[in-house]
Write a protein that holds these residues in place. Structure first.
Motif, short mmCIF file in Angstrom:
data_model
loop_
_atom_site.label_atom_id
_atom_site.label_comp_id
_atom_site.label_asym_id
_atom_site.label_seq_id
_atom_site.Cartn_x
_atom_site.Cartn_y
_atom_site.Cartn_z
N LEU A 32 -12.99 -3.82 -7.68
CA LEU A 32 -12.10 -4.44 -8.35
C LEU A 32 -10.92 -5.01 -7.32
CD1 LEU A 32 -11.45 -2.06 -11.33
CD2 LEU A 32 -12.69 -4.30 -11.19
N PRO A 33 -11.38 -5.87 -6.34
CA PRO A 33 -10.25 -6.25 -5.49
C PRO A 33 -8.96 -7.02 -6.18
CG PRO A 33 -12.26 -7.91 -5.41
CD PRO A 33 -12.61 -6.67 -6.66
N TYR A 34 -9.32 -7.47 -7.13
CA TYR A 34 -8.23 -8.49 -7.76
C TYR A 34 -6.93 -7.78 -7.61
CZ TYR A 34 -5.35 -11.05 -11.02
OH TYR A 34 -4.17 -11.97 -11.40
N TYR A 35 -6.87 -6.65 -8.24
CA TYR A 35 -5.46 -5.88 -8.45
C TYR A 35 -4.96 -5.61 -6.97
CZ TYR A 35 -7.08 -5.75 -13.07
OH TYR A 35 -7.72 -6.08 -14.43
N GLY A 36 -5.40 -5.16 -6.12
CA GLY A 36 -4.82 -5.00 -4.60
C GLY A 36 -4.48 -6.26 -4.19
N LEU A 37 -5.07 -7.23 -4.51
CA LEU A 37 -4.80 -8.75 -3.87
C LEU A 37 -3.63 -9.33 -4.59
CD1 LEU A 37 -8.30 -10.35 -3.16
CD2 LEU A 37 -6.79 -9.54 -1.49
N ARG A 38 -3.63 -9.01 -5.91
CA ARG A 38 -2.29 -9.33 -6.83
C ARG A 38 -1.02 -8.75 -6.16
NH1 ARG A 38 0.76 -9.44 -10.91
NH2 ARG A 38 0.72 -10.83 -12.81
N GLU A 39 -1.19 -7.44 -6.01
CA GLU A 39 -0.12 -6.85 -5.55
C GLU A 39 0.42 -7.29 -4.16
OE1 GLU A 39 0.75 -2.25 -4.17
OE2 GLU A 39 -0.19 -2.40 -6.17
N LYS A 40 -0.65 -7.48 -2.99
CA LYS A 40 -0.03 -8.10 -1.95
C LYS A 40 0.52 -9.61 -2.20
CE LYS A 40 -3.94 -6.14 0.78
NZ LYS A 40 -4.86 -6.44 1.58
N PHE A 41 -0.02 -10.51 -3.11
CA PHE A 41 0.49 -11.66 -3.14
C PHE A 41 1.86 -11.38 -3.99
CE2 PHE A 41 1.12 -15.78 -5.71
CZ PHE A 41 0.67 -16.60 -4.47
N GLN A 42 2.15 -10.56 -4.93
CA GLN A 42 3.58 -10.32 -5.42
C GLN A 42 4.58 -9.79 -4.56
OE1 GLN A 42 2.40 -7.60 -8.77
NE2 GLN A 42 3.59 -9.19 -10.24
N HIS A 43 4.08 -9.13 -3.51
CA HIS A 43 4.86 -8.66 -2.36
C HIS A 43 5.36 -9.74 -1.72
CE1 HIS A 43 6.86 -6.31 0.62
NE2 HIS A 43 6.21 -7.01 1.50
N GLN A 44 4.40 -10.76 -1.44
CA GLN A 44 4.82 -11.91 -0.37
C GLN A 44 5.70 -12.97 -1.11
OE1 GLN A 44 3.73 -12.22 2.66
NE2 GLN A 44 4.64 -14.30 2.88
N MET A 45 5.42 -12.95 -2.52
CA MET A 45 6.14 -13.70 -3.35
C MET A 45 7.53 -13.15 -3.37
SD MET A 45 5.36 -14.45 -7.34
CE MET A 45 6.69 -14.72 -8.63
N CYS A 46 7.71 -11.90 -3.25
CA CYS A 46 9.10 -11.40 -3.16
C CYS A 46 9.85 -11.56 -2.22
CB CYS A 46 9.17 -9.90 -3.45
SG CYS A 46 10.80 -8.84 -3.67
N VAL A 47 9.22 -11.46 -0.89
CA VAL A 47 9.62 -11.60 0.35
C VAL A 47 10.32 -13.28 0.66
CG1 VAL A 47 9.19 -11.93 2.74
CG2 VAL A 47 8.48 -9.83 1.49
N GLU A 48 9.48 -14.02 0.03
CA GLU A 48 9.60 -15.63 0.27
C GLU A 48 10.64 -16.09 -0.78
OE1 GLU A 48 6.37 -18.07 0.46
OE2 GLU A 48 5.29 -16.46 1.72
N ILE A 49 10.71 -15.50 -1.83
CA ILE A 49 11.39 -16.17 -2.84
C ILE A 49 12.99 -15.41 -3.11
CG2 ILE A 49 11.85 -16.56 -5.31
CD1 ILE A 49 8.70 -16.88 -5.54
N ASN A 50 12.98 -14.05 -2.68
CA ASN A 50 14.50 -13.39 -2.69
C ASN A 50 15.25 -13.94 -1.79
OD1 ASN A 50 16.08 -11.45 -3.26
ND2 ASN A 50 14.92 -9.59 -2.68
N PRO A 51 16.35 -14.36 -2.01
CA PRO A 51 17.55 -14.92 -1.40
C PRO A 51 18.09 -13.89 -0.49
CG PRO A 51 18.24 -15.10 -3.32
CD PRO A 51 16.84 -14.60 -3.81
N LEU A 52 18.29 -12.86 -0.90
CA LEU A 52 18.98 -11.65 -0.20
C LEU A 52 17.90 -10.85 0.51
CD1 LEU A 52 21.11 -10.45 -3.44
CD2 LEU A 52 21.70 -12.23 -1.24
N PRO A 53 18.24 -10.35 1.75
CA PRO A 53 17.51 -9.57 2.38
C PRO A 53 17.38 -8.29 1.75
CG PRO A 53 19.29 -9.89 3.50
CD PRO A 53 19.45 -10.68 2.26
N GLY A 54 16.17 -7.48 1.79
CA GLY A 54 16.02 -6.06 1.31
C GLY A 54 14.82 -5.81 0.75
N PRO A 55 14.54 -4.66 0.57
CA PRO A 55 12.99 -4.22 0.18
C PRO A 55 12.59 -5.08 -1.09
CG PRO A 55 14.34 -2.41 -0.55
CD PRO A 55 15.32 -3.70 0.24
#
Length: 193
Positions: A169-192
């Motif tokens: 089931l590779p989808y769920y792991g890839l989705r989690e990575k994509f969500q993390h990348q989305m957070c890093v790029e969209i979040n205007p404030l630095p942080g975890p």
């Protein structure tokens, strides 16, 4: 004999000194005003440029976030459809060769969902970062394989059901990575994320 006026040259030099001092003061005031206005204009211009840059970044984050979320929603829909095909196969104890007729409704719905994933991935190609584009391709091919004829609704791990290998089931792991990348790029404030 006429008396000489000795005061005139002294008065003249005082007037000349006052006049020179006045001109120097005027020039100093004008230069000071010019320098002050120049500094104020430069500061104002820099402030406007910074505000414009921040607006563009906010707009870019918004557009990018919408594209990323639309892609994830489409991929989730395709994932659910693929799981429904899998459930149909397991419920009816079907092989891949006989499932097309028995699970047609689920297959057609999943086919449409996969097409939406392909279309929504195009927005990531335009607005996304290199890492997001890479992850979107991985998600895309974990949800559905592409063949020469167009869209193939069967994910690679479903094909393993006919063999003895484990279900991947590779989808769920890839989705989690994509969500993390989305957070890093969209979040205007630095942080975890």
């Amino acid at each position: 004999m006429k008396k000489r006026n000795t005061r005139a040259p002294k008065d003249r030099s005082i007037k000349l000194a006052a006049w020179v001092t006045g001109i120097i003061s005027l020039i100093s005031a004008l230069l000071g005003s010019f320098v002050g206005a120049s500094i104020a204009a430069d500061s104002s211009l820099q402030l406007q440029l910074d505000q414009f840059k921040e607006q563009r970044l906010d707009e870019s984050r918004k557009v990018r976030g919408e594209a990323y979320q639309k892609f994830l929603d489409a991929a989730d829909g395709a994932e659910r459809g693929t799981e429904e095909i899998l459930e149909c196969m397991l419920r009816l104890d079907l092989t891949r060769r006989t499932m097309k007729a028995e699970c047609k409704k689920d297959i057609d719905a999943t086919q449409e969902a996969v097409e939406v994933v392909y279309r929504s991935r195009d927005a990531i190609a335009v607005n996304g970062s290199g890492e997001a584009i890479k992850l979107s391709y991985e998600i895309l091919y974990s949800v559905a394989e592409e063949d020469v004829k167009g869209f193939n609704f069967v994910r690679p791990y479903i094909l393993d059901l006919e063999g003895d290998g484990p279900i991947d089931l590779p989808y769920y792991g890839l989705r989690e990575k994509f969500q993390h990348q989305m957070c890093v790029e969209i979040n205007p404030l630095p942080g975890p994320c």
